[in-house]
Design an enzyme around this catalytic site. Structure first.
Site, PDB file in Angstrom:
ATOM      1  N   HIS A 237       0.816  -1.210   0.000  1.00 56.84           N
ATOM      2  CA  HIS A 237       0.000   0.000   0.000  1.00 56.84           C
ATOM      3  C   HIS A 237       0.858   1.272   0.000  1.00 56.84           C
ATOM      4  CE1 HIS A 237      -3.464  -2.525   0.964  1.00 56.84           C
ATOM      5  NE2 HIS A 237      -2.876  -2.947   2.052  1.00 56.84           N
TER       6      HIS A 237
HETATM    7  O1  RIB Z   1      -5.319   0.254   4.282  1.00 56.15           O
HETATM    8  C1  RIB Z   1      -3.919   0.254   4.190  1.00 56.15           C
HETATM    9  C2  RIB Z   1      -3.326   1.402   4.948  1.00 56.15           C
HETATM   10  O2  RIB Z   1      -3.686   1.312   6.334  1.00 56.15           O
HETATM   11  C3  RIB Z   1      -1.790   1.402   4.935  1.00 56.15           C
HETATM   12  O3  RIB Z   1      -1.325   2.714   5.034  1.00 56.15           O
HETATM   13  C4  RIB Z   1      -1.450   0.639   6.174  1.00 56.15           C
HETATM   14  O4  RIB Z   1      -0.147   0.953   6.670  1.00 56.15           O
HETATM   15  C5  RIB Z   1      -2.496   1.144   7.114  1.00 56.15           C
HETATM   16  O5  RIB Z   1      -2.047   2.404   7.623  1.00 56.15           O
END
Ligand code: RIB
Ligand code: CA
Length: 307
Positions: A237
């Site tokens: 992500h």
């Molecule tokens: O949904 C994914 C996000 O939420 C990423 O940034 C992960 O690190 C959490 O913060």
């Protein structure tokens, strides 16, 4: 490449990999601000300092908001483990931490910088929202804001919502309404960037202490996504935000209106992306496609720079 960058994050394994990508790619990171999210603030702050220590970077790290604006804090320990950075032995940070609050650092740096600053937002948007509430004029001092957050399709913390936005939907509303040049990278894109066994093996094969720690963290992190979604690896992500700043041509985006659901019992935290938006509302860039191999090529290149 961007000018000066501030990374706001909640490490969390994917935040940690994003920081290592930024450091390895010699991104001009002028500060790291931390927020409660994946794990409580005391851990996200300490984890960010450990990653800077691992990378050998003397970047100032600041602790920020310990809880969302209105909702109770929801953490993601089931994905990132109790400490937020399982799977690697990380060095303890040397020196004293910084006493300045993340919000005050953001305001001070944005107002005093000789040129607008790029902000990478990798966690719940509480710090940035509080900074905008306290000092709205900082919006004009942000060159661009790139956010990992939101979902047009399936959520990951509820069927409707992505974690960062779900944790603090009110903060997301404040930030997305501030008129800042913004790019949103949602789950719809990051779930195309998976740390498959082959990609994990390539990271492990680099063989320096940083890449070895990254592989260990990613191996742990991917287990939960495999169990949860049946995905062949954990989605990268947050590194997608850094990859976008380093090489935006790896992504395609569309300028569309985005609002945040604040009240729905089943849908709170949903990013409502008007994909065929009429343009009547203020629009932001929403990522549509990504060259996942290109993102991993950037990550492998960055991790290989450490000795
Ligand atoms: O949904 C994914 C996000 O939420 C990423 O940034 C992960 O690190 C959490 O913060
Ligand atoms: Ca994060």
């Amino acid at each position: 490449m961007t000018g000066a960058v501030i990374i706001d994050c909640d490490p969390g394994v994917d935040d940690a990999i994003a920081l290592l990508l930024a450091f390895g790619a010699q991104m001009p990171v002028m500060g790291v601000t931390t927020v409660a999210g994946n794990v409580p603030l005391s851990l996200t702050y300490g984890n960010a300092r450990k990653i800077c220590e691992l990378a050998g970077r003397e970047v100032p790290v600041f602790a920020g908001c310990p809880r969302p604006l209105i909702r109770p804090l929801a953490t993601a320990e089931e994905v990132h483990g109790a400490t937020g950075l399982q799977g690697a032995d990380l060095p303890e940070p040397r020196g004293k931490g910084r006493s300045q609050h993340s919000v005050d650092f953001l305001i001070q740096q944005l107002l005093s910088a000789p040129a607008p600053i790029t902000v990478a937002a990798l966690g719940p948007l509480t710090n940035l929202a509080v900074a905008l509430i306290k000092c709205p004029q900082i919006a004009a001092h942000i060159a661009q804001l790139v956010i990992m957050g939101g979902a047009m399709g399936q959520g990951n913390i509820t069927p409707s919502a992505e974690f960062n936005i779900y944790v603090d939907p009110h903060a997301a509303h404040v930030v997305l309404s501030a008129g800042i040049p913004t790019t949103l990278i949602t789950l719809d894109v990051t779930h195309q960037v998976l740390t498959t066994p082959e990609r994990l093996a390539a990271i492990r094969a680099i063989g320096n202490p940083v890449s070895t720690a990254a592989a260990g963290m990613l191996a742990f992190y991917g287990q939960s996504d495999l169990a949860r979604y049946g995905l062949p690896g954990g989605p990268l992500h947050d590194p997608c935000v850094i990859a976008y700043l380093l090489k935006p041509q790896l992504f395609t985006t569309r300028s569309v209106p985005v609002t945040v659901e604040l009240t729905g019992e089943q849908t709170v935290g949903r990013t409502v992306v008007d994909w065929y938006g009429s343009g009547s509302q203020a629009a932001i860039n929403v990522a549509e496609t990504v060259d996942a191999d290109g993102v991993y090529a950037l990550l492998l290149e960055a991790l290989a720079t450490f000795s």
